[in-house]
Design a protein around this motif. Structure first.
Motif, PDB file in Angstrom:
ATOM      1  N   VAL A 274       0.843  -1.199   0.000  1.00  0.00           N
ATOM      2  CA  VAL A 274       0.000   0.000   0.000  1.00  0.00           C
ATOM      3  C   VAL A 274       0.877   1.248   0.000  1.00  0.00           C
ATOM      4  O   VAL A 274       1.902   1.291   0.680  1.00  0.00           O
ATOM      5  N   ASN A 275       0.468   2.261  -0.754  1.00  0.00           N
ATOM      6  CA  ASN A 275       1.094   3.585  -0.725  1.00  0.00           C
ATOM      7  C   ASN A 275       0.130   4.561  -0.053  1.00  0.00           C
ATOM      8  O   ASN A 275      -1.016   4.696  -0.500  1.00  0.00           O
ATOM      9  N   ILE A 276       0.588   5.229   0.989  1.00  0.00           N
ATOM     10  CA  ILE A 276      -0.236   6.231   1.665  1.00  0.00           C
ATOM     11  C   ILE A 276       0.378   7.596   1.389  1.00  0.00           C
ATOM     12  O   ILE A 276       1.538   7.853   1.696  1.00  0.00           O
ATOM     13  N   GLY A 277      -0.407   8.489   0.789  1.00  0.00           N
ATOM     14  CA  GLY A 277       0.089   9.782   0.346  1.00  0.00           C
ATOM     15  C   GLY A 277       0.425  10.712   1.496  1.00  0.00           C
ATOM     16  O   GLY A 277      -0.018  10.529   2.636  1.00  0.00           O
TER      17      GLY A 277
ATOM     18  N   ASN B 224      -2.441  -3.605  -2.178  1.00  0.00           N
ATOM     19  CA  ASN B 224      -2.220  -3.071  -3.525  1.00  0.00           C
ATOM     20  C   ASN B 224      -3.058  -1.834  -3.810  1.00  0.00           C
ATOM     21  O   ASN B 224      -3.613  -1.688  -4.901  1.00  0.00           O
ATOM     22  N   SER B 225      -3.162  -0.953  -2.830  1.00  0.00           N
ATOM     23  CA  SER B 225      -3.969   0.248  -2.983  1.00  0.00           C
ATOM     24  C   SER B 225      -3.146   1.497  -2.722  1.00  0.00           C
ATOM     25  O   SER B 225      -2.053   1.438  -2.155  1.00  0.00           O
ATOM     26  N   THR B 226      -3.714   2.626  -3.142  1.00  0.00           N
ATOM     27  CA  THR B 226      -3.153   3.930  -2.828  1.00  0.00           C
ATOM     28  C   THR B 226      -4.194   4.702  -2.032  1.00  0.00           C
ATOM     29  O   THR B 226      -5.381   4.677  -2.364  1.00  0.00           O
TER      30      THR B 226
ATOM     31  N   VAL C 127      -5.174   8.524  -0.405  1.00  0.00           N
ATOM     32  CA  VAL C 127      -4.868   9.956  -0.408  1.00  0.00           C
ATOM     33  C   VAL C 127      -5.985  10.713   0.298  1.00  0.00           C
ATOM     34  O   VAL C 127      -7.099  10.226   0.432  1.00  0.00           O
TER      35      VAL C 127
ATOM     36  N   LYS D 157      -5.146  -0.049  -7.302  1.00  0.00           N
ATOM     37  CA  LYS D 157      -4.172  -0.162  -8.388  1.00  0.00           C
ATOM     38  C   LYS D 157      -4.424  -1.423  -9.190  1.00  0.00           C
ATOM     39  O   LYS D 157      -3.598  -2.325  -9.238  1.00  0.00           O
TER      40      LYS D 157
ATOM     41  N   SER E  38       7.710   1.635  -4.287  1.00  0.00           N
ATOM     42  CA  SER E  38       7.710   2.981  -4.848  1.00  0.00           C
ATOM     43  C   SER E  38       7.757   3.994  -3.711  1.00  0.00           C
ATOM     44  O   SER E  38       6.922   3.976  -2.813  1.00  0.00           O
TER      45      SER E  38
ATOM     46  N   HIS F  73       5.433   9.370  -2.834  1.00  0.00           N
ATOM     47  CA  HIS F  73       4.237   9.478  -1.995  1.00  0.00           C
ATOM     48  C   HIS F  73       3.554  10.827  -2.162  1.00  0.00           C
ATOM     49  O   HIS F  73       2.755  11.243  -1.333  1.00  0.00           O
TER      50      HIS F  73
ATOM     51  N   LEU G 219       0.279  10.917  -6.500  1.00  0.00           N
ATOM     52  CA  LEU G 219      -0.626   9.786  -6.373  1.00  0.00           C
ATOM     53  C   LEU G 219      -2.002  10.162  -6.917  1.00  0.00           C
ATOM     54  O   LEU G 219      -2.378  11.336  -6.906  1.00  0.00           O
TER      55      LEU G 219
END
Length: 250
Positions: A162-165, A177-179, A181, A190, A199, A202, A205
């Motif tokens: 997971v990517n957290i903005g 597998n999410s982003t 924001v 995603k 990645s 951040h 996004l």
């Protein structure tokens, strides 16, 4: 001569200490080189990276905490806080390959659980939302990147990859597998696929709310254009009908 041997022993002890630290924390040191382009040499990372120092303090205080040693674990965490600017409760469970970039203002609560290969930027909070006992802090999966100033609050689960903005406020579970924001955090999937590698971007996004507003505006523009065309067609048809009526009278 005695002074020479004393200095030599101190130097050898220092080298041995650095070697032991380098071996025990090899995953964290490796993460520093992989995720920070400013990392130039091994000694620099060992001596000057506050995120690594905070992890070294935490591994020690966490072990003492597990052994139920009173007071000392909290004292070590507070010493670490004053030295590094990073506050990690001794009770927090942190996996291998953990990397804190810059780190000033990072707070990790007592019942937080962090998986492997997680990256955290400065100003991040893994906090609770009340005075309840028991599990009250987030559980973070593997290969997660948490952007500058993000707040993850409560007993929630953040999935793997997971990517957290930056500056997002997350108060609900996030699937893998999410982003995420925005405030409160909004999920942008995603494509349901695992993201290759880690990645560290951040900031750039997707914003699902902005995308929906843009789609809504496109729909409004389309409808307005259709109404405009219909009005023009109606006026043209009316004029044609009026001209036909005039001819018939003549």
């Amino acid at each position: 001569m005695l002074l020479f041997w004393i200095v030599l022993i101190i130097l050898l002890a220092g080298v041995l200490k650095l070697a032991v630290i380098g071996f025990v924390f090899r995953d964290e040191i490796k993460a520093s080189f992989e995720r920070d382009p400013a990392a130039t040499n091994y000694l620099e990372v060992l001596l000057s990276y506050s995120g690594l120092h905070a992890i070294i303090f935490h591994r020690t205080s966490h072990r003492l905490y597990k052994w139920k040693v009173p007071l000392l674990p909290r004292l070590l965490s507070q010493i670490s806080r004053h030295i590094t600017g990073i506050e990690i409760h001794p009770g927090a469970e942190i996996g291998k390959g953990f990397f804190i970039d810059h780190g000033m203002g990072v707070v990790i609560g007592e019942t937080s659980i962090i998986g492997d290969n997680v990256t955290i930027f400065q100003g991040v909070t893994l906090g609770g939302t009340g005075k309840e006992k028991g599990k009250r802090h987030p559980t973070i999966g593997n290969n997660v990147v948490i952007g500058t100033g993000a707040k993850i609050l409560g007993n929630i689960v953040i999935g793997d990859n997971v990517n957290i903005g930056a500056n997002a406020v997350v108060i609900k579970d996030v699937p893998a597998n999410s982003t995420v924001v925005g405030v409160p955090g909004r999920i942008a999937k995603k494509e349901g696929k695992r993201v290759a590698g880690i990645s560290l971007d951040h900031t750039h996004l997707p914003d699902p709310l902005a995308e929906r507003l843009e789609n809504l505006q496109n729909e409004i523009d389309f409808i307005e254009n259709e109404i405009k065309n219909w009005k023009e067609s109606f006026k043209t048809g009316t004029k044609a009908q009026s001209g036909k009526g005039t001819k018939d009278e003549n």
